[in-house]
Design a protein around this motif. Sequence first.
Motif, PDB file in Angstrom:
ATOM      1  N   GLU A  90      -7.571   1.051   7.052  1.00 53.04           N
ATOM      2  CA  GLU A  90      -8.738   0.728   7.402  1.00 53.04           C
ATOM      3  C   GLU A  90      -8.939  -0.017   8.963  1.00 53.04           C
ATOM      4  OE1 GLU A  90     -11.002  -1.104   4.039  1.00 53.04           O
ATOM      5  OE2 GLU A  90      -9.692  -0.113   2.625  1.00 53.04           O
ATOM      6  N   ILE A  91      -9.884   0.714   9.584  1.00 48.97           N
ATOM      7  CA  ILE A  91     -10.085  -0.112  10.889  1.00 48.97           C
ATOM      8  C   ILE A  91     -11.303  -0.608  10.791  1.00 48.97           C
ATOM      9  CG2 ILE A  91     -10.077   0.297  13.399  1.00 48.97           C
ATOM     10  CD1 ILE A  91      -8.170   2.518  12.929  1.00 48.97           C
ATOM     11  N   ARG A 100       0.749  -1.127   0.102  1.00 51.81           N
ATOM     12  CA  ARG A 100       0.082   0.296   0.001  1.00 51.81           C
ATOM     13  C   ARG A 100       1.077   1.134   0.009  1.00 51.81           C
ATOM     14  NH1 ARG A 100      -2.857  -1.308   5.035  1.00 51.81           N
ATOM     15  NH2 ARG A 100      -2.114   0.431   5.696  1.00 51.81           N
ATOM     16  N   SER A 101       0.410   2.122  -0.543  1.00 53.79           N
ATOM     17  CA  SER A 101       0.988   3.783  -0.582  1.00 53.79           C
ATOM     18  C   SER A 101       1.397   4.164   1.084  1.00 53.79           C
ATOM     19  CB  SER A 101       0.450   4.578  -1.307  1.00 53.79           C
ATOM     20  OG  SER A 101       0.858   5.892  -1.272  1.00 53.79           O
TER      21      SER A 101
END
Length: 105
Positions: free
Chosen positions: A103-104, A96-97
Amino acid sequence: MKHVTYADKALFLDDDSADWLMEYARALGSATMTDTVTLRGIGMDGNEVEATFLLNHSTELITQTTQSGLQGPKNDEAVGYMQEQTRLILTPPPARSVDDPLEIS
């Protein structure tokens, strides 16, 4: 129960521990990574022992089946660790960047 030989030492480990030790060593070796794992087993003198294995691309490890009636100590936490680490090595999560928010759930 399996008979495990490592660095001129031998001990008995429960089947899951021995199988995952071999699988984790294989995964680390293929990725040229190193880790240590401590497992409880039965030494050749019949006493319970803790053994720490250094695993890397040149680890020489042998596991053999045995007809021993011994019941070795379980290593559920260490086996879970080896399973998770093996999964991460063989199927790493997508990159991922650094700008992507986490995301939680």
